[in-house]
Design a protein around this motif. Structure first.
Motif, PDB file in Angstrom:
ATOM      1  N   TYR A 191       0.427  -1.394   0.034  1.00  0.00           N
ATOM      2  CA  TYR A 191      -0.116   0.300  -0.051  1.00  0.00           C
ATOM      3  C   TYR A 191       0.791   1.617   0.061  1.00  0.00           C
ATOM      4  O   TYR A 191       0.368   2.322  -0.767  1.00  0.00           O
ATOM      5  CB  TYR A 191      -0.685  -0.334   0.971  1.00  0.00           C
ATOM      6  CG  TYR A 191      -2.036   1.203   1.491  1.00  0.00           C
ATOM      7  CD1 TYR A 191      -3.081   1.099   0.639  1.00  0.00           C
ATOM      8  CD2 TYR A 191      -1.639   2.275   1.324  1.00  0.00           C
ATOM      9  CE1 TYR A 191      -4.298   2.064   0.361  1.00  0.00           C
ATOM     10  CE2 TYR A 191      -2.625   3.440   2.132  1.00  0.00           C
ATOM     11  CZ  TYR A 191      -4.257   3.356   0.778  1.00  0.00           C
ATOM     12  OH  TYR A 191      -5.109   3.825   1.107  1.00  0.00           O
ATOM     13  N   LEU A 248       0.865  -7.832  -2.636  1.00  0.00           N
ATOM     14  CA  LEU A 248       0.181  -7.833  -4.068  1.00  0.00           C
ATOM     15  C   LEU A 248      -0.862  -6.874  -3.798  1.00  0.00           C
ATOM     16  O   LEU A 248      -1.873  -6.089  -4.835  1.00  0.00           O
ATOM     17  CB  LEU A 248      -0.274  -8.022  -5.250  1.00  0.00           C
ATOM     18  CG  LEU A 248       0.827  -8.971  -6.089  1.00  0.00           C
ATOM     19  CD1 LEU A 248       0.532 -10.381  -7.035  1.00  0.00           C
ATOM     20  CD2 LEU A 248       1.540  -7.707  -7.707  1.00  0.00           C
ATOM     21  N   ASP A 249      -1.568  -7.389  -2.414  1.00  0.00           N
ATOM     22  CA  ASP A 249      -2.768  -7.052  -2.442  1.00  0.00           C
ATOM     23  C   ASP A 249      -3.238  -5.611  -1.822  1.00  0.00           C
ATOM     24  O   ASP A 249      -4.168  -5.133  -1.639  1.00  0.00           O
ATOM     25  CB  ASP A 249      -3.170  -7.811  -0.687  1.00  0.00           C
ATOM     26  CG  ASP A 249      -3.763  -9.036  -1.118  1.00  0.00           C
ATOM     27  OD1 ASP A 249      -4.962  -9.721  -2.757  1.00  0.00           O
ATOM     28  OD2 ASP A 249      -4.381  -9.970  -0.818  1.00  0.00           O
ATOM     29  N   ASN A 265      -2.923  -3.283  -4.600  1.00  0.00           N
ATOM     30  CA  ASN A 265      -4.045  -3.434  -5.401  1.00  0.00           C
ATOM     31  C   ASN A 265      -4.934  -2.253  -4.284  1.00  0.00           C
ATOM     32  O   ASN A 265      -6.494  -1.923  -5.186  1.00  0.00           O
ATOM     33  CB  ASN A 265      -5.268  -4.946  -5.352  1.00  0.00           C
ATOM     34  CG  ASN A 265      -3.960  -5.122  -6.916  1.00  0.00           C
ATOM     35  OD1 ASN A 265      -3.383  -5.046  -7.370  1.00  0.00           O
ATOM     36  ND2 ASN A 265      -4.086  -6.558  -6.767  1.00  0.00           N
ATOM     37  N   GLN A 266      -4.804  -2.513  -3.575  1.00  0.00           N
ATOM     38  CA  GLN A 266      -6.287  -1.536  -2.314  1.00  0.00           C
ATOM     39  C   GLN A 266      -5.946  -0.528  -2.373  1.00  0.00           C
ATOM     40  O   GLN A 266      -6.939   0.253  -2.230  1.00  0.00           O
ATOM     41  CB  GLN A 266      -6.339  -2.439  -0.967  1.00  0.00           C
ATOM     42  CG  GLN A 266      -6.663  -3.431  -0.138  1.00  0.00           C
ATOM     43  CD  GLN A 266      -6.676  -4.085   0.768  1.00  0.00           C
ATOM     44  OE1 GLN A 266      -7.143  -3.853   1.867  1.00  0.00           O
ATOM     45  NE2 GLN A 266      -5.602  -5.149   1.213  1.00  0.00           N
ATOM     46  N   ILE A 286      -4.529   0.763  -5.766  1.00  0.00           N
ATOM     47  CA  ILE A 286      -5.763   1.425  -6.759  1.00  0.00           C
ATOM     48  C   ILE A 286      -6.884   1.296  -5.877  1.00  0.00           C
ATOM     49  O   ILE A 286      -6.991   2.686  -7.157  1.00  0.00           O
ATOM     50  CB  ILE A 286      -5.298   0.287  -7.564  1.00  0.00           C
ATOM     51  CG1 ILE A 286      -3.466  -0.046  -8.041  1.00  0.00           C
ATOM     52  CG2 ILE A 286      -6.595   0.662  -9.181  1.00  0.00           C
ATOM     53  CD1 ILE A 286      -3.173  -0.712  -9.036  1.00  0.00           C
ATOM     54  N   ALA A 287      -7.659   0.452  -5.714  1.00  0.00           N
ATOM     55  CA  ALA A 287      -8.978   0.873  -5.329  1.00  0.00           C
ATOM     56  C   ALA A 287      -9.674   1.596  -4.651  1.00  0.00           C
ATOM     57  O   ALA A 287     -10.286   2.606  -5.003  1.00  0.00           O
ATOM     58  CB  ALA A 287      -9.347  -0.247  -4.598  1.00  0.00           C
ATOM     59  N   GLN A 304      -6.775   1.650 -14.764  1.00  0.00           N
ATOM     60  CA  GLN A 304      -6.435   1.174 -13.406  1.00  0.00           C
ATOM     61  C   GLN A 304      -6.339  -0.728 -14.061  1.00  0.00           C
ATOM     62  O   GLN A 304      -8.017  -0.836 -13.567  1.00  0.00           O
ATOM     63  CB  GLN A 304      -6.305   2.064 -12.231  1.00  0.00           C
ATOM     64  CG  GLN A 304      -5.463   2.691 -11.759  1.00  0.00           C
ATOM     65  CD  GLN A 304      -3.918   2.139 -12.106  1.00  0.00           C
ATOM     66  OE1 GLN A 304      -3.525   2.226 -10.901  1.00  0.00           O
ATOM     67  NE2 GLN A 304      -2.737   2.064 -13.229  1.00  0.00           N
ATOM     68  N   GLU A 305      -5.525  -1.710 -13.714  1.00  0.00           N
ATOM     69  CA  GLU A 305      -5.800  -2.683 -13.927  1.00  0.00           C
ATOM     70  C   GLU A 305      -5.382  -3.389 -12.538  1.00  0.00           C
ATOM     71  O   GLU A 305      -4.059  -2.377 -12.291  1.00  0.00           O
ATOM     72  CB  GLU A 305      -5.774  -3.891 -14.519  1.00  0.00           C
ATOM     73  CG  GLU A 305      -5.870  -3.356 -16.263  1.00  0.00           C
ATOM     74  CD  GLU A 305      -5.373  -3.914 -16.955  1.00  0.00           C
ATOM     75  OE1 GLU A 305      -4.416  -4.243 -17.067  1.00  0.00           O
ATOM     76  OE2 GLU A 305      -5.635  -3.755 -18.839  1.00  0.00           O
ATOM     77  N   LYS A 306      -5.336  -4.370 -11.537  1.00  0.00           N
ATOM     78  CA  LYS A 306      -5.078  -4.981 -10.452  1.00  0.00           C
ATOM     79  C   LYS A 306      -4.127  -5.614 -10.819  1.00  0.00           C
ATOM     80  O   LYS A 306      -3.276  -6.137 -11.651  1.00  0.00           O
ATOM     81  CB  LYS A 306      -5.390  -6.118 -10.615  1.00  0.00           C
ATOM     82  CG  LYS A 306      -7.098  -6.098  -9.010  1.00  0.00           C
ATOM     83  CD  LYS A 306      -8.105  -7.070  -8.712  1.00  0.00           C
ATOM     84  CE  LYS A 306      -9.251  -6.326  -7.733  1.00  0.00           C
ATOM     85  NZ  LYS A 306      -9.862  -7.529  -7.024  1.00  0.00           N
ATOM     86  N   THR A 361      -0.616  -8.518 -10.472  1.00  0.00           N
ATOM     87  CA  THR A 361      -0.661  -9.882 -10.389  1.00  0.00           C
ATOM     88  C   THR A 361       0.618 -10.033 -10.380  1.00  0.00           C
ATOM     89  O   THR A 361       2.096  -9.733 -10.693  1.00  0.00           O
ATOM     90  CB  THR A 361      -1.315 -10.456 -12.010  1.00  0.00           C
ATOM     91  OG1 THR A 361      -0.378 -10.421 -13.229  1.00  0.00           O
ATOM     92  CG2 THR A 361      -2.483  -9.753 -12.250  1.00  0.00           C
TER      93      THR A 361
END
Length: 799
Positions: free
Chosen positions: A72, A138-139, A142-143, A145-146, A161-163, A165
């Protein structure tokens, strides 16, 4: 008239409104360094202290929560950089930059990194700690990004934006591994020299007595302009928005040679300069784990790191792990190529490249048993030649992520050593020191021998069944030194000594830095951290005085002008330093440029000469070639009526250099200070656009140092008035186990990639002046000098 005034008033209002909205957004987009946030997948509250340079010190109950938090905070400072890094290897830059990035995408999408990454991910043990911690990292990304604020660069380019991986992680490592290699720029050029001019022209490049007679007979005189391959690959790397690794220094001093009796490790990896810089620093503390690490954007484990028990760093090994093969195609069927067993079919793979604001581009990737046919992936090569690229990274099992995990989780020297065997490519010099007094230099890379008739500096024969035979060596044969009796180890991309009589082929840098490092380390037995901090910014050349002595003895003072005589005196009294106030480096490097131009350009042509200047081999040749009065390069092949001599070329070059400096800086030699000439700007990809340059770029700065001194500030020899420094130390680190909590570091610009962060460029002045700051490990000190950001799991409320 009233209507015009109203229109102007409305326009003025709209402009002011846009500015206000833009400034407000930029202020809103700053990273959060204090307060409380919810982080969905952590199990317990995690605290992050951001110190006075923006380094996150993450205190967590367990490694999984720490890694989610790292993902994060890494994303909030470097998400734009992460986005670039994950796109280059699979060929996805055109999706955001349009057709301008298509050449890069065509090449990288075709060389197999993406497929190799997918295969590596499929083979992972999903129950392993490495896999679980990577997914946690990665979580966290992605959090962000969200839930976080989208970086301004992503807004400007309209990126959806994409998650992130696991394949993105491997693709990032894949591009960084490719960027190490010099073979792509060097082998085709050397092949052209050999085929056009013969083996005598190669001796000054250090390729002497290694040429197999069979190979020379096979290729001699069949000039095919392979240099177009070199040019194309060089252009791709030069224009890439992601910086390439180029070299590095590191040394580890045993306790027997330090004042306090404890190990000291120093490391400064050399990377092409960019903004944001390559490394993100983070300090993780859990009940059973601690590491202060340096992370590449989008990767979960540090390539450089230390804690209270051990420290490690790296430099580039520069071994040859890329070979090129000229395939011989079936004259009756262009879909087949010749092998010792008969003709075989090429395989073909269809790829689709998405291009922003344009139609998709179809790519047909042709592959032989040696690898992808790169001549079909490079736009500049309108040719029927089929040259395949064999690269260890894509040909061997990819365990890079496991290796980096193990390096950062080593229990002792033995487990650290064992983990290095997992790295088949790139070749690295991995440096180690620990609190118990152990020191080590261990190389990574899957090394191999070829037939005695084969020289891997050239394009090889793909059909004869000899050139592609490889005998892979056991890892125990990799060059290394563990606790040597002289009590220090070092590496500066120099060629290692032979093992079992075998000199490993590669694209090594000149011995200059190695000589200087060894010469400083050997006689002294009371090293301190302060001593090492002076050594790591040392800018004295180990060879410049020898080269100057060789070149100046050919000058006749009676034939020189007043200014030329003054310049000659400055050179002859020079101590080979490259400080801002020095004048001799300005004269020396201008003379070197004109000497190289007048020596090499007639054979190479202007375009290929400029390309040669960007390779390691041109640096390797200078000292030896200037001493070789019989070198065939002295003769200008365009002047058929005469044969130029060493004396004529060096004199002509000196006069041209002084004339150029007079034209650029005036006739007063004392005005030609190195600081005026040698400057660095840390450039952001969007900062290449003039209207955004002042906002995104950092610099310019005058900077000491030069090519191939310990303070290695890389530039390409040229006739420009101001020499732009292209690359250099991506960080400088000094870890002293007698006082590990006060070890030192510095980044070239700053910790954050967000232009609105106060940590975007807060280390730049410190860096260019050769200063340092602490890498803090002491919790009380960290708490006293930091802001505090608390992450709470979903089940707990946020204030």
């Amino acid at each position: 008239m009233k209507l015009i005034k109203k229109i102007l008033l409305v326009l003025s209002f709209l402009i002011v409104l846009v500015v206000i909205v833009g400034v407000s957004y930029l202020q809103y987009s700053k990273p959060e360094y204090e307060g409380e946030l919810t982080l969905g997948t952590i199990n317990k509250e995690t605290t992050v202290y951001f110190d006075d340079y923006g380094v996150p010190h993450i205190y967590a109950d367990n490694q999984k929560d720490a890694m989610t938090t790292l993902g994060y905070v890494h994303a909030q400072d470097r998400l734009w950089q992460m986005e670039l890094m994950r796109r280059i290897a699979p060929g996805r830059l055109s999706e955001i930059f349009g057709g301008a990035a298509l050449k890069t995408d065509r090449f990288f999408s075709g060389i197999g990194i993406d497929e190799n990454s997918a295969k590596a991910v499929a083979q992972l043990d999903k129950n392993s700690p490495m896999y679980i911690l990577t997914q946690a990292y990665l979580d966290g990304i992605n959090q962000y990004i969200a839930d976080g604020i989208t970086p301004v660069e992503i807004r400007l380019l309209g990126i959806e934006q994409e998650k992130f991986t696991l394949k993105d992680v491997y693709n990032i490592f894949g591009f960084m591994s490719f960027s190490f290699a010099m073979a792509q720029k060097t082998d085709p050029l050397l092949t052209d020299i050999r085929d056009r001019f013969g083996a005598d022209y190669l001796k000054d490049f250090g390729i002497n007595g290694e040429l197999g007679t069979q190979q020379l007979e096979s290729f001699q005189g069949k000039y095919k302009e392979y240099s177009k391959i070199s040019k194309s690959v060089a252009n791709l790397l030069e224009t890439s928005p992601v910086p390439a690794f180029i070299g590095s220094n590191s040394w580890v001093i045993g306790g027997e040679k330090t004042k306090n009796g404890k190990v000291i490790l120093a490391n400064d990896p050399h990377i092409m300069y960019s903004q944001p810089g390559t490394w993100y620093e983070a300090h993780i503390v859990c009940p059973n784990y601690e590491i202060y690490g340096y992370y590449i954007a989008g990767t979960p484990f540090p390539l450089l790191g230390h804690n209270r028990d051990y420290a490690y760093g790296l430099t580039m090994f520069e071994n040859d792990d890329v070979d090129f093969f000229q395939e011989e195609e079936n004259p009756n069927n262009p879909k087949q190529y010749k092998t010792p067993e008969g003709y075989k079919n090429y395989t073909y793979q269809q790829k689709n490249i998405k291009v922003k604001d344009s139609v998709d581009v179809k790519l047909n990737v042709k592959t032989s048993k040696h690898g992808p046919i790169i001549t079909g992936l490079l736009d500049e090569l309108k040719t029927d030649k089929s040259v395949a690229m064999y690269w260890i990274y894509t040909q061997q099992k990819n365990q890079i992520l496991e290796a980096v995990y193990e390096l950062s989780h080593a229990k002792n020297l033995e487990s650290f050593h064992k983990s290095i065997e997992l790295i088949h490519a790139p070749g690295l010099n991995i440096m180690y020191g620990d609190a118990k007094g152990n020191i080590a230099w261990i190389t990574s890379g899957k090394l191999y021998k070829v037939d005695q008739s084969v020289n891997t500096n050239f394009i090889l024969n793909g059909a004869n069944g000899i050139d592609d035979k490889k005998a892979f060596l056991a890892f125990a044969k990799n060059p290394q030194a563990i606790n040597p009796p002289w009590h220090y180890v070092y590496s500066s991309n120099n060629q290692p000594t032979p093992i079992d009589g075998y000199l490993y082929p590669g694209y090594y840098l000149p011995k200059d830095r190695a000589i200087r490092i060894d010469g400083l380390l050997s006689p002294k037995n009371d090293w301190t951290k302060e001593d090492v901090s002076k050594m790591i910014v040392d800018n004295t050349s180990a060879t410049a005085q020898t080269i100057v002595a060789t070149m100046t003895k050919h000058l006749n003072p009676a034939e020189l002008s007043k200014t030329e005589k003054e310049a000659l005196t400055v050179l002859q009294t020079w101590k080979a330093t490259h400080n801002l106030e020095d004048i001799a480096p300005t004269i020396y490097n201008k003379w070197i440029y004109f000497y190289l131009k007048n020596t090499l350009e007639d054979e190479f042509g202007e375009e290929n000469f400029n390309l040669l200047l960007s390779t390691h081999i041109v640096k390797q040749m200078i000292e030896a070639q200037t001493q070789n009065a019989n070198s065939p390069w002295w003769d200008n092949i365009n002047t058929k009526e005469k044969k130029e001599t060493q004396l004529e070329i060096l004199t002509k070059s000196f006069k041209e250099a002084i004339a150029a400096l007079e034209n650029q800086w005036g006739s007063g030699v004392l005005q030609w200070k190195w600081g005026k000439v040698h400057q660095v700007t840390f450039q952001h990809p969007i900062g290449k656009v003039k209207m955004f340059s002042k906002f995104f770029n950092v610099g310019p700065f005058e900077i000491a140092g030069s090519n191939e001194v310990i303070d290695n500030q890389l530039f390409i020899y040229s006739n420009d008035a101001i020499i732009p420094v292209k690359g250099g130390p991506s960080t400088r680190r000094i870890i002293d186990f007698s006082d590990v909590e006060n070890s030192w570091s510095v980044l070239p610009t700053g910790q954050s990639g967000n232009p609105m962060s106060k940590h975007y460029s807060d280390q730049s002045e410190m860096f260019v002046k050769g200063k340092f700051r602490k890498m803090k490990l002491n919790k009380k000190e960290i708490e006293a000098s930091s802001t505090k950001l608390v992450f709470k799991p979903v089940k707990q409320s946020v204030k």
